[in-house]
Design an enzyme around this catalytic site. Structure first.
Site, short mmCIF file in Angstrom:
data_model
loop_
_atom_site.label_atom_id
_atom_site.label_comp_id
_atom_site.label_asym_id
_atom_site.label_seq_id
_atom_site.Cartn_x
_atom_site.Cartn_y
_atom_site.Cartn_z
N GLU A 105 0.83 -1.22 0.00
CA GLU A 105 0.00 0.00 0.00
C GLU A 105 0.87 1.26 0.00
O GLU A 105 0.52 2.26 -0.64
CB GLU A 105 -0.97 -0.02 1.19
CG GLU A 105 -2.11 -1.00 0.96
CD GLU A 105 -2.98 -1.24 2.18
OE1 GLU A 105 -2.40 -1.54 3.25
OE2 GLU A 105 -4.21 -1.14 2.08
N GLU A 125 -3.62 -10.24 3.31
CA GLU A 125 -4.55 -10.00 4.42
C GLU A 125 -5.66 -11.03 4.51
O GLU A 125 -6.08 -11.42 5.61
CB GLU A 125 -5.18 -8.59 4.29
CG GLU A 125 -4.25 -7.45 4.65
CD GLU A 125 -3.40 -6.97 3.50
OE1 GLU A 125 -3.26 -7.70 2.49
OE2 GLU A 125 -2.83 -5.86 3.61
#
Lengths: 239, 225
Positions: A105, A125
């Site tokens: 990210e 995730e």
């Protein structure tokens, strides 16, 4: 953080994997001071072999016990990445080794991504029944399209640098251990001899384009007129 | 057809329903005040009234265009009371082409720099001759591409490449333009115009921007014959 000429270098430093203990991986004030010290470009890299493996799932499990505090941290992390995305100097990610989760990210929040040929990318995730919490799905969708972004986020697939280039997640591949020197070289080439004002006007236009096209047109015209008048004054001074 | 402004910097001709717009100030086809005055007349009256179903933009002589006449532009910016509307007018002339619902094809040979490339980037297709040289060098002069070069280049080359190319201000050849998706196809110089006309013929009629790839595929097939 260090300066190499006009290029600022920010290294994620929690070796070996550069796990991010906090979504807000650097104090915003520190970063802001660094940017305002007059750097013309920012390079973000990991120290050692890896860019960043993202958040440590074990730490997250501890942090989540205090839900209020964790959501506050997450929000601050989002603000920090938004700040990077909106910076009016070019931000370049130099990616080596693993670039996962929150690490990815951060990389996706940069304007240009260079990756070493053996770098690896993933949003893992989902394996912990979580999803990217710093806007990763949206950032990925902007580059690779919604379908690809959803597939990668929902399946948690690991992809190599060549695939990442193919999916437009990275912009250029480099040899091993070359991402950082090449990123700095690129930053220098892009900014050498360019006044900060010109750099800012270009980056502002890039940002406006994705937000408000009419504003972008107005501001491009304003910036051009301003810079042209300055150029004329300078030329007269030289005469 | 006579127009109120005499056309010298830009040649305009309609052939088989296709409008041929030629930048005509060789060798560099520089865009000066007179050029933009004529372009305004063309975009506001001549072209909309012409009923053409396709449009090809090219340059007289060896080059497409070396861009704006900077000295003159800066002079005008300083002398006019409304520099912003001057710039906006130029910008809107370029935007006109992007907004047309007929195929607009830039046929690019030689240099295509600065505002020359900005104009080409507002066309729907860019066909390049192998000798074409493209670039947005403005940042090297302390300026920015101020007539849509930034957003348009992002549309085709993506944000990262656009930032890099604009900040560096360096030029790139036809082959790299193709890789960057700034050019749609590259041809030998002597086949460029022929292919542009062919593409216009293929795409005109029931033209849709989203069918761009199909039109280019069809052009490839015609070429092979």
């Amino acid at each position: 953080m260090e300066r190499q000429g006009d290029v600022g270098l920010l290294q994620l430093s929690n070796p070996p994997q550069n796990y991010l203990d906090n979504p807000e991986f650097i104090k915003p004030e520190r970063l802001r001071d660094f940017v305002q010290s007059g750097i013309k470009a920012l390079v973000i890299a990991g120290s050692g072999r890896h860019f960043s493996a993202g958040a440590d799932p074990e730490i997250i499990q501890k942090q989540i016990r205090d839900a209020n505090r964790f959501s506050e941290q997450l929000l601050q992390g989002n603000h920090l990445l938004k700040y990077l995305q909106n910076l009016n100097i070019p931000v370049i990610a130099a990616i080596s080794g693993v670039c996962f989760g929150a690490g990815l990210e951060i990389a996706l929040s940069c304007h240009i991504r260079l990756a070493e040929e053996n770098a690896l990318f993933a949003f893992p995730e989902v394996n912990h029944e979580l999803f990217p919490g710093l806007g990763g799905t949206r950032l990925l969708a902007e580059l690779s399209g919604k379908t690809t972004a959803l597939e990668l986020v929902l399946e948690g697939d690991l992809i190599d640098a060549a695939k990442a280039l193919d999916l437009r997640i990275v912009d250029r591949l480099t040899g091993k251990k070359q991402s950082l020197p090449e990123a700095i070289k690129l930053a220098e080439k892009m900014t050498a001899g360019r006044p900060l004002e010109v750099i800012r006007a270009v980056m502002q236009s890039v940002k406006n384009r994705s937000e408000d096209r009419e504003k972008q047109i107005r501001q491009d015209v304003d910036a051009f007129v301003k810079l042209a008048l300055q150029m004329a004054e300078k030329q007269e001074g030289e005469r | 057809m006579k127009t109120s402004v005499s056309q010298t910097k830009i040649l305009w001709e309609v052939r088989n329903g296709i409008g041929l717009l030629r930048l005509n100030a060789p060798p560099g086809n520089r865009m000066d005040t007179a050029f933009f005055r004529e372009l305004r007349q063309l975009t506001q009256a001549t072209i909309p009234q012409s009923g053409v179903s396709g449009l090809i933009v090219s340059g007289s002589g060896r080059h497409f265009s070396s861009g704006a006449d900077l000295d003159e532009l800066v002079k005008s910016i300083r002398s006019t009371g409304q520099p912003k509307s001057l710039l906006l007018n130029n910008y809107n002339c370029f935007r006109f082409f992007d907004g047309l619902n007929i195929p607009v094809i830039a046929a690019i040979q030689g240099v295509c720099l600065g505002s020359g490339l900005e104009l080409a980037l507002h066309c729907h297709f860019r066909l390049c001759a192998t000798d074409a040289l493209l670039g947005l060098p403005e940042t090297g002069f302390g300026l920015i591409p101020g007539a849509g070069g930034i957003p348009q280049l992002i549309s085709f080359a993506g944000k990262a490449k656009a930032i890099e190319l604009i900040m560096k201000g360096s030029t790139f050849a036809a082959k790299e333009a193709l890789e960057l998706q700034v050019a749609d196809a590259v041809f030998p110089k002597n086949e460029l115009m022929e292919n542009a006309l062919q593409l216009a013929a293929i795409a005109m009629g029931n033209y849709r921007k989203y069918r761009k790839k199909e039109y280019l595929e069809a052009l490839k097939k015609v070429c092979k014959k």
